[in-house]
Scaffold this motif. Structure first.
Motif, mmCIF file in Angstrom:
data_model
loop_
_atom_site.group_PDB
_atom_site.id
_atom_site.type_symbol
_atom_site.label_atom_id
_atom_site.label_comp_id
_atom_site.label_asym_id
_atom_site.label_seq_id
_atom_site.Cartn_x
_atom_site.Cartn_y
_atom_site.Cartn_z
ATOM 1 N N ARG A 143 -7.160 -5.313 -35.190
ATOM 2 C CA ARG A 143 -8.254 -4.509 -34.801
ATOM 3 C C ARG A 143 -8.447 -4.464 -33.135
ATOM 4 O O ARG A 143 -8.426 -3.407 -32.761
ATOM 5 N N LEU A 146 -5.315 -2.447 -31.932
ATOM 6 C CA LEU A 146 -5.396 -0.936 -32.185
ATOM 7 C C LEU A 146 -6.366 -0.529 -31.483
ATOM 8 O O LEU A 146 -6.467 0.761 -31.141
ATOM 9 N N SER A 147 -7.736 -1.288 -31.009
ATOM 10 C CA SER A 147 -8.642 -0.613 -30.071
ATOM 11 C C SER A 147 -8.129 -0.423 -28.839
ATOM 12 O O SER A 147 -8.506 0.607 -28.204
ATOM 13 N N GLY A 151 -3.005 2.593 -31.294
ATOM 14 C CA GLY A 151 -2.280 2.992 -32.389
ATOM 15 C C GLY A 151 -1.391 3.978 -32.461
ATOM 16 O O GLY A 151 -1.014 4.565 -31.039
ATOM 17 N N SER A 182 -10.905 -0.450 -43.331
ATOM 18 C CA SER A 182 -10.206 0.724 -43.000
ATOM 19 C C SER A 182 -8.900 0.858 -42.087
ATOM 20 O O SER A 182 -8.067 1.239 -42.161
ATOM 21 N N GLU A 183 -9.549 0.036 -40.910
ATOM 22 C CA GLU A 183 -8.556 -0.042 -39.995
ATOM 23 C C GLU A 183 -7.446 -0.850 -40.370
ATOM 24 O O GLU A 183 -6.197 -0.376 -39.910
ATOM 25 N N CYS A 184 -7.650 -2.046 -40.694
ATOM 26 C CA CYS A 184 -6.527 -2.817 -40.952
ATOM 27 C C CYS A 184 -5.493 -2.166 -42.041
ATOM 28 O O CYS A 184 -4.377 -2.270 -42.311
#
Length: 218
Positions: A143, A146-147, A151, A182-184
């Motif tokens: 997370r 990606l933040s 990504g 959902s992100e992972c």
């Protein structure tokens, strides 16, 4: 110039060989695969997590013999700089090395509780409580990356060392049917759909079942 040779063991069970193979693919290296016989004592010790060090994957190229996944990544990054195995920005590059090193040396409970097995699928698998902090930490790393970098890979638009290091974890999360946010889940699916990862998985699925004891001894 002699062709590069990458020595690996099982495609279905060996997370370290997957990492090294992905790095060679990312580098654009033209290499031949050499499969270590499954009855080789060193190969079995590694796959059963009984070895103090991992000697596969090992790359023979330009007269050099390179083993250990991080060493392999560093060597390929130096030899093929255009592949950008590390990000260009020094802060991102340092962060990449840090999370890759953490994956390399840690998460032992996750490794023991969720052994690599690409061909298998265990719906509603009950995860040993000791592995949950490791799983939470992996997801926190994902997370955060990606933040920070946007990504779809951990450090931006192209795969790096960190993605190769965490790719087997994506496979494990799919094998053991882990519920992710959902992100992972999106990152897991990104890696599983990544072309070289999909190529490895297809080869793993047709690999003979030659180490039945893995199901018991992990």
């Amino acid at each position: 110039m002699a062709k590069a040779v990458l020595t690996i063991s099982s495609k279905n069970y060996s997370s370290w060989c997957l990492r090294g193979w992905l790095l060679c693919k990312m580098a654009g290296l033209d290499f031949e695969e050499k499969r270590l016989p499954i009855d080789d004592p060193d190969a079995r010790a590694e796959l059963l997590l009984l070895s103090p060090s991992f000697l596969t994957p090992a790359l023979d190229y330009n007269g050099l013999h390179v083993w250990d996944t991080l060493a392999l990544g560093e060597y390929l990054a130096e030899t093929f700089p255009k592949a950008q195995i590390f990000p260009k920005d020094i802060a991102a590059r340092t962060h990449n090395r840090s999370v890759s090193g953490e994956m390399h040396s840690g998460f032992n409970n996750l490794r023991s509780a969720l052994p690599m097995n690409i061909k298998a699928h265990f719906p509603n698998f009950r995860v040993w409580s000791g592995a949950k902090p490791d799983i939470d930490r992996v997801c926190a790393i994902w997370r955060d990356c990606l933040s920070r970098y946007g990504g779809p890979f951990l450090f931006g638009k192209r795969p790096t060392l960190a993605d190769a290091m965490f790719a087997p974890v994506c496979s494990r999360f799919a094998t053991y049917d882990l519920t992710l946010d959902s992100e992972c889940a999106g990152f897991r699916d990104q890696i599983l759909g990544w072309e070289p990862m999909a190529e490895w998985a297809e080869a793993a699925k047709v690999e003979p079942d030659e180490m039945e004891e893995l199901d018991v001894e992990f």
